[in-house]
Design an enzyme around this catalytic site. Sequence first.
Site, PDB file in Angstrom:
ATOM      1  N   SER A 242       0.847  -1.187   0.000  1.00  0.00           N
ATOM      2  CA  SER A 242       0.000   0.000   0.000  1.00  0.00           C
ATOM      3  C   SER A 242       0.881   1.235   0.000  1.00  0.00           C
ATOM      4  O   SER A 242       2.105   1.136  -0.001  1.00  0.00           O
ATOM      5  CB  SER A 242      -0.887   0.009   1.249  1.00  0.00           C
ATOM      6  N   LYS A 243       0.228   2.393   0.031  1.00  0.00           N
ATOM      7  CA  LYS A 243       0.959   3.660  -0.016  1.00  0.00           C
ATOM      8  C   LYS A 243       1.994   3.777   1.105  1.00  0.00           C
ATOM      9  O   LYS A 243       2.994   4.468   0.961  1.00  0.00           O
ATOM     10  CB  LYS A 243      -0.025   4.832   0.075  1.00  0.00           C
TER      11      LYS A 243
END
Length: 484
Positions: A242-243
């Site tokens: 994810s980010k």
Amino acid sequence: MSLRVRFAPSPTGYLHVGGARTALFNWLLARREGGTFVLRIEDTDRERSSPAMVEAILEGMAWLGLDWDEGPWHQAEGVGRHRADALRLLDEGKAYRDFTRPEELARLREEDPDRVIAYPREAADALSEEEEARLLEAGAPFAIRFRVPPGETVWVDRVHGETRFPNGSIEDLVLLRTDGTPTYNLAVVSDDAAMRINLVMRGDDHISNTPKQILLHEALGNPVPDFAHVPMILGPDGKRLSKRHGATAIGDYAHFGILPGAMANFLALLGWSPGTDEEIFTREELVERFSLERVHRKSAVFDPRKLEWMNGEHIARLPIEQLLEHVRAALEEGYPEAARAARELGSERLAGVVRILVPRARVLDDLADRARPFLERRIAYHPEAVRKHWAKDPAAAAGHLEALERTFEETPWREDALEEALRGLAAERGVGAGKLIHPLRVALLGEAVSPGIFEVLVAMGRELALARIRAGREQLAGLERDGA
Ligand code: GLU
């Protein structure tokens, strides 16, 4: 029957690493088998989708070199067909109208959560035809739900092998919402059938949708496609990528100086392996080697350092003209003095500089950054390098530089001759060669690490190298004064 696969991104975000990997696997298989790669934009979620995201996805795919044969189709354009499919199932008794109000379901969820799943069908079946007609007449809102048949759904997943789901574990899924919009599962099934997709390859986060989709295909009388669920991609900490793990949009990597071929190579190895130790592949080699049999079940780990290493390997395989072009462009953009010097130097000398920088370069911009000290007059001394190799004994370092300057003035400017001269001088002064090389490196590049020092001397050229040594001596004189 020739292979027809698709990539079906939802334009609710950029093309991220996971999506790009799924797209790549589909593309590789289509190219390998001479099949057809269809691109379908799943934009039925009008609120979260945007044309800018569609653009970004197409750009990302183009950058990676993933060309599609059909599409991009837009799922939203097929809404009429999706609805018709749902109404047909309703007609055939394979789906039913669900008049349950959201409040009713909410109440049930509190009072009798075990019945929530079974309730809509029970309520629908309890309704007489007259009652249903009355509700319809009164304009009561309803959803259309699929009547999941009893039994078990089994498919031979091309990655996971035989996979089974008891139908009793699947709720009667909504096909059309009360506002008449189709749900994801209906739209995908309707579209996959319309596009004659015969292999659905996607992330294994979709595995629980697959029995629903198979049942829908069967109910609609469609040929059921094969399924291949490819493993998730995790961050280095073992959590789903994810980010938090840094850049996940493919477009960002282009800006970081990652080559598209390196990215494709890296993505291919996230969930697939060639069965040997080889790691560096061109796109063509990947097409030749890729097979579903070698796709793993276990999740893959995204290691950004590996991507950089791989990028370095791809950089090293680029033709020198292409590297020079990039270096020149990067210098023109940010460093006018270095750019001018590069122009004056000519291609051959610049190539000499770039060639020795290539083995340590991880991204293309490293080349331009590291070429600067070979081109600019001004030099920045790295404090750590100064501390380590100059500041401990400035007088000794200055003495070595002075001796080197005198010797080099008389030395032919070739690696072997320079090496011989330096080693001879070290022996004469009764020190190891390192005692000369370290302060010399700081003088030449301002750094504590560099390519081989003799390569550096030759690439830099006699005039600039000697000027640097003189400048280094001046710096050292300053250090001695400050220290005294
Ligand atoms: N649009 C779905 C997604 O972005 C993919 C659906 C599919 O591949 O079946 O996750």
